[in-house]
Design a protein around this motif. Structure first.
Motif, PDB file in Angstrom:
ATOM      1  N   MET A  48       6.521  -3.676  -9.215  1.00  0.00           N
ATOM      2  CA  MET A  48       6.308  -2.978  -8.329  1.00  0.00           C
ATOM      3  C   MET A  48       5.870  -3.966  -6.737  1.00  0.00           C
ATOM      4  O   MET A  48       6.551  -5.084  -6.451  1.00  0.00           O
ATOM      5  CB  MET A  48       4.630  -2.081  -8.104  1.00  0.00           C
ATOM      6  N   GLU A  49       6.532  -4.016  -5.620  1.00  0.00           N
ATOM      7  CA  GLU A  49       6.641  -3.941  -4.374  1.00  0.00           C
ATOM      8  C   GLU A  49       5.470  -4.343  -3.528  1.00  0.00           C
ATOM      9  O   GLU A  49       4.654  -3.096  -2.822  1.00  0.00           O
ATOM     10  CB  GLU A  49       7.647  -3.570  -3.390  1.00  0.00           C
ATOM     11  N   TYR A  50       5.285  -5.635  -3.012  1.00  0.00           N
ATOM     12  CA  TYR A  50       3.886  -5.582  -1.889  1.00  0.00           C
ATOM     13  C   TYR A  50       3.989  -6.086  -0.847  1.00  0.00           C
ATOM     14  O   TYR A  50       4.874  -5.530  -0.507  1.00  0.00           O
ATOM     15  CB  TYR A  50       3.340  -6.513  -3.250  1.00  0.00           C
ATOM     16  N   SER A  51       3.303  -5.268   0.347  1.00  0.00           N
ATOM     17  CA  SER A  51       3.382  -5.788   1.521  1.00  0.00           C
ATOM     18  C   SER A  51       3.572  -6.888   1.958  1.00  0.00           C
ATOM     19  O   SER A  51       3.584  -8.061   1.219  1.00  0.00           O
ATOM     20  CB  SER A  51       2.267  -5.256   2.067  1.00  0.00           C
ATOM     21  N   CYS A  52       3.384  -7.345   3.237  1.00  0.00           N
ATOM     22  CA  CYS A  52       3.378  -8.898   4.109  1.00  0.00           C
ATOM     23  C   CYS A  52       1.853  -9.184   4.061  1.00  0.00           C
ATOM     24  O   CYS A  52       1.296  -8.782   3.236  1.00  0.00           O
ATOM     25  CB  CYS A  52       4.142  -8.924   5.079  1.00  0.00           C
ATOM     26  N   SER A  53       1.911 -10.373   4.086  1.00  0.00           N
ATOM     27  CA  SER A  53       0.428 -10.766   3.735  1.00  0.00           C
ATOM     28  C   SER A  53       0.840 -11.406   5.818  1.00  0.00           C
ATOM     29  O   SER A  53       1.061 -11.218   6.523  1.00  0.00           O
ATOM     30  CB  SER A  53       0.332 -12.217   3.073  1.00  0.00           C
ATOM     31  N   CYS A  54      -0.134 -12.272   5.664  1.00  0.00           N
ATOM     32  CA  CYS A  54      -0.882 -12.809   7.304  1.00  0.00           C
ATOM     33  C   CYS A  54      -1.345 -14.230   7.447  1.00  0.00           C
ATOM     34  O   CYS A  54      -1.517 -14.534   6.483  1.00  0.00           O
ATOM     35  CB  CYS A  54      -1.541 -12.080   8.117  1.00  0.00           C
TER      36      CYS A  54
ATOM     37  N   GLY B 233      -1.889 -12.061  -2.498  1.00  0.00           N
ATOM     38  CA  GLY B 233      -2.761 -12.091  -1.166  1.00  0.00           C
ATOM     39  C   GLY B 233      -2.036 -10.996   0.032  1.00  0.00           C
ATOM     40  O   GLY B 233      -1.916 -10.868   0.882  1.00  0.00           O
ATOM     41  N   ALA B 234      -1.096 -10.331  -0.342  1.00  0.00           N
ATOM     42  CA  ALA B 234      -0.714  -8.864   0.014  1.00  0.00           C
ATOM     43  C   ALA B 234      -1.434  -8.443   1.659  1.00  0.00           C
ATOM     44  O   ALA B 234      -2.181  -7.545   0.664  1.00  0.00           O
ATOM     45  CB  ALA B 234       0.117  -7.903  -0.641  1.00  0.00           C
ATOM     46  N   THR B 235      -1.225  -8.656   2.160  1.00  0.00           N
ATOM     47  CA  THR B 235      -2.704  -8.106   2.765  1.00  0.00           C
ATOM     48  C   THR B 235      -3.096  -6.689   2.763  1.00  0.00           C
ATOM     49  O   THR B 235      -3.805  -6.165   3.634  1.00  0.00           O
ATOM     50  CB  THR B 235      -2.489  -8.725   5.078  1.00  0.00           C
ATOM     51  N   PHE B 236      -2.212  -5.792   2.713  1.00  0.00           N
ATOM     52  CA  PHE B 236      -1.623  -4.217   3.062  1.00  0.00           C
ATOM     53  C   PHE B 236      -1.412  -3.252   2.374  1.00  0.00           C
ATOM     54  O   PHE B 236      -1.808  -2.447   1.372  1.00  0.00           O
ATOM     55  CB  PHE B 236      -0.979  -4.260   4.519  1.00  0.00           C
ATOM     56  N   GLY B 237      -1.603  -4.682   0.516  1.00  0.00           N
ATOM     57  CA  GLY B 237      -1.416  -3.863  -0.045  1.00  0.00           C
ATOM     58  C   GLY B 237       0.092  -3.922  -0.542  1.00  0.00           C
ATOM     59  O   GLY B 237       0.763  -4.313  -0.454  1.00  0.00           O
ATOM     60  N   LEU B 238       0.170  -2.142  -1.948  1.00  0.00           N
ATOM     61  CA  LEU B 238       1.444  -2.207  -2.234  1.00  0.00           C
ATOM     62  C   LEU B 238       2.446  -1.505  -0.527  1.00  0.00           C
ATOM     63  O   LEU B 238       1.478  -0.586  -0.214  1.00  0.00           O
ATOM     64  CB  LEU B 238       1.366  -0.695  -3.568  1.00  0.00           C
ATOM     65  N   ARG B 239       3.751  -2.234  -0.465  1.00  0.00           N
ATOM     66  CA  ARG B 239       4.399  -1.773   0.536  1.00  0.00           C
ATOM     67  C   ARG B 239       4.756  -0.235  -0.034  1.00  0.00           C
ATOM     68  O   ARG B 239       5.073   0.497  -0.940  1.00  0.00           O
ATOM     69  CB  ARG B 239       5.914  -2.459   0.115  1.00  0.00           C
ATOM     70  N   PRO B 240       4.333   0.495   1.447  1.00  0.00           N
ATOM     71  CA  PRO B 240       4.639   2.095   1.433  1.00  0.00           C
ATOM     72  C   PRO B 240       6.256   2.291   1.873  1.00  0.00           C
ATOM     73  O   PRO B 240       6.930   2.476   2.319  1.00  0.00           O
ATOM     74  CB  PRO B 240       3.567   2.170   2.774  1.00  0.00           C
ATOM     75  N   THR B 241       6.802   2.024   0.593  1.00  0.00           N
ATOM     76  CA  THR B 241       7.793   1.435   1.123  1.00  0.00           C
ATOM     77  C   THR B 241       8.250   3.953   0.333  1.00  0.00           C
ATOM     78  O   THR B 241       6.825   3.632  -0.603  1.00  0.00           O
ATOM     79  CB  THR B 241       8.942   1.385  -0.148  1.00  0.00           C
ATOM     80  N   LEU B 242       8.963   4.510   0.462  1.00  0.00           N
ATOM     81  CA  LEU B 242       9.361   5.799  -0.159  1.00  0.00           C
ATOM     82  C   LEU B 242       9.227   5.993  -2.054  1.00  0.00           C
ATOM     83  O   LEU B 242       8.328   6.640  -1.898  1.00  0.00           O
ATOM     84  CB  LEU B 242      11.089   6.187  -0.059  1.00  0.00           C
ATOM     85  N   ARG B 243       9.369   5.041  -2.266  1.00  0.00           N
ATOM     86  CA  ARG B 243       9.142   4.596  -3.921  1.00  0.00           C
ATOM     87  C   ARG B 243       7.576   4.504  -4.279  1.00  0.00           C
ATOM     88  O   ARG B 243       7.459   5.003  -5.176  1.00  0.00           O
ATOM     89  CB  ARG B 243       9.550   4.529  -5.048  1.00  0.00           C
ATOM     90  N   GLN B 244       7.304   3.747  -3.340  1.00  0.00           N
ATOM     91  CA  GLN B 244       5.340   4.276  -3.604  1.00  0.00           C
ATOM     92  C   GLN B 244       4.650   5.031  -2.318  1.00  0.00           C
ATOM     93  O   GLN B 244       4.154   4.599  -2.146  1.00  0.00           O
ATOM     94  CB  GLN B 244       5.057   2.822  -3.073  1.00  0.00           C
ATOM     95  N   SER B 245       5.260   6.104  -2.082  1.00  0.00           N
ATOM     96  CA  SER B 245       4.311   6.239  -1.089  1.00  0.00           C
ATOM     97  C   SER B 245       4.458   8.229  -1.451  1.00  0.00           C
ATOM     98  O   SER B 245       4.512   8.688  -2.725  1.00  0.00           O
ATOM     99  CB  SER B 245       5.229   6.678  -0.119  1.00  0.00           C
ATOM    100  N   ASN B 246       2.529   8.896  -1.153  1.00  0.00           N
ATOM    101  CA  ASN B 246       2.507  10.092  -1.732  1.00  0.00           C
ATOM    102  C   ASN B 246       2.527  10.100  -2.983  1.00  0.00           C
ATOM    103  O   ASN B 246       1.706   9.093  -3.798  1.00  0.00           O
ATOM    104  CB  ASN B 246       3.975  11.036  -1.070  1.00  0.00           C
TER     105      ASN B 246
END
Length: 547
Positions: A301-307, A436-449
């Motif tokens: 799965m794809e993970y969001s950026c961190s900070c 360490g992904a601050t915003f969780g799973l990256r909200p790509t189209l395949r990881q939304s809704n």
């Protein structure tokens, strides 16, 4: 009274706990940290107070809803004041754009660029408002359990109308030609951890929400929201446990039956998990309760950026007009590629500054101020930054060089009285953020809704999820929606279970009544002293009144 255990006192866990306690459940909330809030916690030291994570209040109605549903006045818990200007954006020394909540001020700023871009900007906002209404009614406020919840004519038509296939930056570029305005509209996808060159154009609703509903501030900082929800939860009779990490979610016979904490099983009828979804799958659940979320699935799965965040307590007040400000790298696209494609600390980082003391002087000692400097960076990954002490020190110097050169904090190094640094390692260790992904799973189209982890567990009964890695996504207002959806899913299942129990009880009563009637019809009354069920027999003389 049925018992619910909530795992994690982040924003979503607190909101879910309040909702369920108000609905009449016996609710216990377990949090690993000594304070509530998760990433919405705070740092306090030497008289300085900082928000750890989120700092921007948008869609205040969703914040207020948590208190209003319990019949409380939100102003008693989270008084709000509007922030003006909304934000200041820097594209280099001396080149700044000031975005206002005031329509006339905003129009003047846009027309100062060009009337054509002002027209395109407003046309684009009108289009975004249409899409926002579609998304809110058809996706953001709806849970998904089974394929037909999403794959039906109404949802598919709504999805088509959202035009989600384009990325955010390309979407705005069709309406606005000035690259500075394009960036000013598109960069907000970073609020939810995704690149504006990758994020579905749907997420352009974020700048729309800022402009239409305003940006707000809570005296005391964002931690006031976490503190307020915790106070309300306990006022309602909720049971709050801090410094109490959950080691495991207990599952028996395919259903959650409680949690293990401190080596002991604490039983409950339902469990709501606010721990980061990938972390929960990997660490809190046995394989049979994980369903399709195997280690291999989570790894892919794809993970969001961190900070990378500097929390600076300064012994000087600087003349900053804007509470929120952004510094864009001249080559913003390269900056984004460093983070999301190459997985490295940006050569020339963009950064966000938050200076709330102009609105709340109590956050620092007299004559002093706080400064929060956030740089988007990659999540933890092999080959990426290791965040050792030398690396962190070098990144700090790189960022402070830019701060001094391109902001009003031109001599900030000379006035640092307190300092704390957060890296992706802190988000992983403190808040159990996977990778360490601050915003969780990256909200790509395949990881939304429908394709984002659901609020009701797929492979385990009586288990529900909320938080940034679950539907509908990241960002405090959306996380509060995830708490609402998780609570509603639990209420729905509990109502159906109660209805089924009443139906079974009714059937048992009918069978028992029929049995009693049949027994009575078959035998009549029981003779005094006779065997139960034995019929009395007529004897000669009875009919004639003999003794």
């Amino acid at each position: 009274m049925k018992r619910v255990i909530v795992v994690g006192a982040g924003a979503a866990g607190l909101a879910a706990a309040v909702r369920l306690r108000h609905a009449g459940y016996d609710v216990a909330l377990y949090e690993k940290e000594p304070q509530v809030g998760g990433k919405m916690s705070r740092i306090v030291g030497d008289g300085f107070t900082f928000d750890v994570g989120p700092t921007i209040v948008m869609m205040p109605a969703l914040y207020r809803e948590v208190f209003e549903l319990a019949g409380r006045n939100p102003d008693d818990y989270i008084p709000l004041q509007k922030v003006e200007p909304l934000m200041e954006i820097s594209f280099g020394p001396g080149e700044r754009v000031r975005l206002s909540n005031d329509l006339s001020d905003l129009t003047a700023t846009l027309e100062g660029v060009s009337e054509a871009d002002a027209q395109g900007y407003f046309e684009y906002l009108a289009l975004l408002y249409k899409r926002f209404r579609i998304a809110k009614d058809n996706f953001l406020q709806r849970p998904f359990r089974k394929p037909t919840d999403f794959y039906n004519p109404k949802s598919l038509i709504a999805g088509f109308r959202l035009h989600t296939l384009g990325d955010a930056y390309s979407s705005v570029s069709r309406y606005v030609s000035d690259d500075r305005l394009r960036k000013a509209l598109a960069f907000q996808t970073l609020y939810i951890g995704i690149s504006p060159y990758e994020g579905p154009s749907l997420y352009m609703i974020i700048p729309l929400i800022e402009l239409l509903y305003g940006v707000w501030f809570m005296p005391g900082g964002m931690y006031a929201m976490a503190e307020g929800m915790a106070r309300l939860f306990e006022e309602l009779g909720g049971e709050l446990h801090t410094s109490a990490p959950v080691e495991h979610i207990a599952v028996e016979g395919g259903r959650a039956v409680g949690v293990v904490t401190g080596g002991e099983l604490v039983r409950a009828d339902y469990v709501v998990c606010d721990a980061d979804f990938p972390y929960a799958m990997e660490n809190l659940l046995a394989d049979e309760a994980r369903g399709r979320y195997t280690d291999e699935k989570l790894e892919g799965m794809e993970y969001s950026c961190s900070c990378f965040i500097l929390y600076l307590g300064l012994d000087k007040r600087y003349p900053a007009e804007a509470v929120h400000s952004i510094r864009f790298a001249p080559d913003f696209e390269r900056n984004i590629a460093d983070i999301f494609d190459d997985g490295r600390f940006p050569d020339d980082p963009s950064f966000y500054c938050y200076a709330p003391c102009s609105l709340d002087a109590s956050l620092a000692p007299e004559g002093c101020q706080t400064l929060y400097v956030l740089v988007p960076v990659p999540p933890l990954a092999e080959g990426g930054p290791a965040w050792g002490a030398e690396e962190v020190a070098a990144y700090r110097e790189q960022v402070l060089d830019l701060v001094e050169r391109e902001t009003v904090y031109e001599d900030v190094r000379d006035h640092i009285a307190f300092e704390r640094v957060f890296t992706p390692n802190d988000f992983a260790e403190r808040f159990n953020a996977a990778r360490g992904a601050t915003f969780g799973l990256r909200p790509t189209l395949r990881q939304s809704n429908y394709w984002r982890p659901h609020n009701k567990a797929e492979a385990c009964d009586n288990l529900y999820f909320c938080g940034s890695s679950t539907h509908p996504g990241a960002g405090v207002p959306i996380v509060l929606l995830s708490a609402r959806l998780a609570a509603e899913e639990l209420l729905r299942d509990d109502a159906e279970a109660a209805s089924a129990e009443r139906e079974v009880a009714g059937q048992v009563a009918v069978v028992a009544a029929r049995g009693a009637a049949a027994e009575a019809a078959a035998g009549g009354s029981v003779a005094p002293g006779g065997a139960p069920g034995a019929a009395t027999r007529a004897v000669p003389g009875d009919a004639e009144g003999g003794a």
